[in-house]
Design an enzyme around this catalytic site. Structure first.
Site, PDB file in Angstrom:
ATOM      1  N   LYS A   1       0.837  -1.215   0.000  1.00 21.09           N
ATOM      2  CA  LYS A   1       0.000   0.000   0.000  1.00 21.09           C
ATOM      3  C   LYS A   1       0.867   1.258   0.000  1.00 21.09           C
ATOM      4  CE  LYS A   1      -2.257  -0.925   3.884  1.00 21.09           C
ATOM      5  NZ  LYS A   1      -1.596  -2.176   4.300  1.00 21.09           N
TER       6      LYS A   1
ATOM      7  N   ARG B   1      -9.554   0.799   9.177  1.00 21.09           N
ATOM      8  CA  ARG B   1      -9.121  -0.560   9.490  1.00 21.09           C
ATOM      9  C   ARG B   1     -10.197  -1.329  10.230  1.00 21.09           C
ATOM     10  NH1 ARG B   1      -3.256   0.384   9.303  1.00 21.09           N
ATOM     11  NH2 ARG B   1      -2.082  -1.518   9.641  1.00 21.09           N
TER      12      ARG B   1
ATOM     13  N   ARG C   1      11.968  -6.475   4.917  1.00 19.23           N
ATOM     14  CA  ARG C   1      11.800  -5.111   4.427  1.00 19.23           C
ATOM     15  C   ARG C   1      12.478  -4.054   5.309  1.00 19.23           C
ATOM     16  NH1 ARG C   1       5.527  -2.943   4.724  1.00 19.23           N
ATOM     17  NH2 ARG C   1       5.301  -3.099   6.965  1.00 19.23           N
TER      18      ARG C   1
ATOM     19  N   ARG D   1      11.333  -1.425  10.716  1.00 20.46           N
ATOM     20  CA  ARG D   1      10.268  -1.152  11.682  1.00 20.46           C
ATOM     21  C   ARG D   1      10.287  -2.164  12.815  1.00 20.46           C
ATOM     22  NH1 ARG D   1       4.849  -0.119   8.310  1.00 20.46           N
ATOM     23  NH2 ARG D   1       4.060  -1.102  10.201  1.00 20.46           N
TER      24      ARG D   1
ATOM     25  N   ARG E   1      -0.384  -8.789  13.510  1.00 25.29           N
ATOM     26  CA  ARG E   1      -0.927  -7.732  12.639  1.00 25.29           C
ATOM     27  C   ARG E   1      -1.774  -8.340  11.521  1.00 25.29           C
ATOM     28  NH1 ARG E   1       4.252  -5.050  10.756  1.00 25.29           N
ATOM     29  NH2 ARG E   1       2.911  -3.673   9.543  1.00 25.29           N
TER      30      ARG E   1
HETATM   31  P1  AMP Z   1       0.841   0.327   9.278  1.00 26.68           P
HETATM   32  O1  AMP Z   1       2.058   1.161   9.061  1.00 26.68           O
HETATM   33  O2  AMP Z   1      -0.335   0.782   8.449  1.00 26.68           O
HETATM   34  O3  AMP Z   1       1.102  -1.150   9.106  1.00 26.68           O
HETATM   35  O4  AMP Z   1       0.408   0.555  10.797  1.00 26.68           O
HETATM   36  C1  AMP Z   1       1.264   0.211  11.866  1.00 26.68           C
HETATM   37  C2  AMP Z   1       0.453   0.086  13.136  1.00 26.68           C
HETATM   38  O5  AMP Z   1      -0.161   1.350  13.440  1.00 26.68           O
HETATM   39  C3  AMP Z   1      -0.703  -0.896  13.094  1.00 26.68           C
HETATM   40  O6  AMP Z   1      -0.297  -2.230  13.341  1.00 26.68           O
HETATM   41  C4  AMP Z   1      -1.606  -0.346  14.197  1.00 26.68           C
HETATM   42  O7  AMP Z   1      -1.105  -0.646  15.490  1.00 26.68           O
HETATM   43  C5  AMP Z   1      -1.459   1.150  14.003  1.00 26.68           C
HETATM   44  N1  AMP Z   1      -2.462   1.686  13.040  1.00 26.68           N
HETATM   45  C6  AMP Z   1      -2.230   2.253  11.818  1.00 26.68           C
HETATM   46  N2  AMP Z   1      -3.367   2.643  11.240  1.00 26.68           N
HETATM   47  C7  AMP Z   1      -4.358   2.315  12.097  1.00 26.68           C
HETATM   48  C8  AMP Z   1      -5.773   2.446  12.066  1.00 26.68           C
HETATM   49  N3  AMP Z   1      -6.415   2.983  11.014  1.00 26.68           N
HETATM   50  N4  AMP Z   1      -6.480   1.979  13.139  1.00 26.68           N
HETATM   51  C9  AMP Z   1      -5.875   1.451  14.206  1.00 26.68           C
HETATM   52  N5  AMP Z   1      -4.549   1.281  14.302  1.00 26.68           N
HETATM   53  C10 AMP Z   1      -3.782   1.708  13.265  1.00 26.68           C
END
Ligand code: AMP
Length: 216
Positions: A13, A88, A127, A161, A172
């Site tokens: 994404k 989400r 990654r 990360r 996740r």
């Molecule tokens: P991402 O970089 O999108 O994989 O997000 C990393 C982490 O941030 C996720 O595993 C969640 O803990 C938190 N996070 C990101 N976006 C959301 C969202 N829309 N709702 C809830 N938690 C989020």
């Protein structure tokens, strides 16, 4: 044009959103990036957020909804935005629908980034990204042209990360399956869901997305 990229962690994404931003000037709004910035900037709330993120769980809906509701009003979103990582949960999707209506904005497409979870695990465990410009790389299949130097900005600093560790990544993925995958039928019902094969090469996925948005 306003888009959502919907797919599990590691489906590409962020990479596609960055490319759409470069090509069309739509703003990439990554809630994961926004949260990571808050973690760095704010000691108090940052610590709580980091704990949630590192556990692989989701941050409460009310925090996320407020964050997006405020951000999409910035002038740079006028031309369009790409939501990467939001919504989400069904509660976030409902809140988004309401806020867009209230602000007189609309959602054009929700693009499903379809992948399979075995390949995802391989993608994620290797990654990393440029610490300066965020360009993504992978130990196995997306190395910089010159070892240790970012192709995009020539920086020599890279980051991994903390939530990309295998155990956290599995959690996740579970959070995605349980809480986010129900958004696929949610948006299918609203006739705005389009699916692309996110296992293809990066440039082919971009081409599929371009075909969906019609060279906006
Ligand atoms: P991402 O970089 O999108 O994989 O997000 C990393 C982490 O941030 C996720 O595993 C969640 O803990 C938190 N996070 C990101 N976006 C959301 C969202 N829309 N709702 C809830 N938690 C989020």
């Amino acid at each position: 044009m306003n888009l959502i990229l919907l797919g599990p962690p590691g489906s590409g994404k962020g990479t596609q959103a960055r490319e759409l931003e470069r090509r069309h000037g739509f703003v990439k709004l990554s809630t994961g990036d926004m949260l990571r910035t808050t973690v760095l900037d704010s000691k108090k709330i940052g610590k709580q957020l980091k704990e949630i993120i590192d556990s692989g769980a989701l941050v409460p809906d009310n925090i996320m909804v407020k964050m997006i509701s405020e951000r999409i009003e910035y002038p740079d979103c006028k031309k369009g935005f790409i939501l990467d990582g939001f919504p989400r949960t069904t509660a976030q999707a409902d809140a988004l629908e309401k806020m867009l209506k209230k602000k007189g904005m609309q959602l054009d497409y929700v693009i499903e980034m379809k992948v399979n979870s075995k390949i995802l695990i391989k993608r994620i465990s290797g990654r990393y990204s440029c610490a300066v410009c965020g360009t993504g790389y992978n130990d196995d299949f997306q190395k910089p042209v010159t070892k240790g130097v970012c192709d995009n900005c020539a920086s020599r600093e890279f980051v991994r990360r903390s939530d990309d560790k295998l155990g956290t990544f599995r959690l996740r993925l579970e959070a995605y399956e349980e809480q986010t995958a129900p958004l696929l039928p949610y948006y299918r019902k609203r006739n705005c869901l389009k699916t692309v094969n996110a296992l293809n090469k990066i440039e082919n996925v971009t081409a599929e997305i371009e075909a969906v948005i019609g060279g906006a």
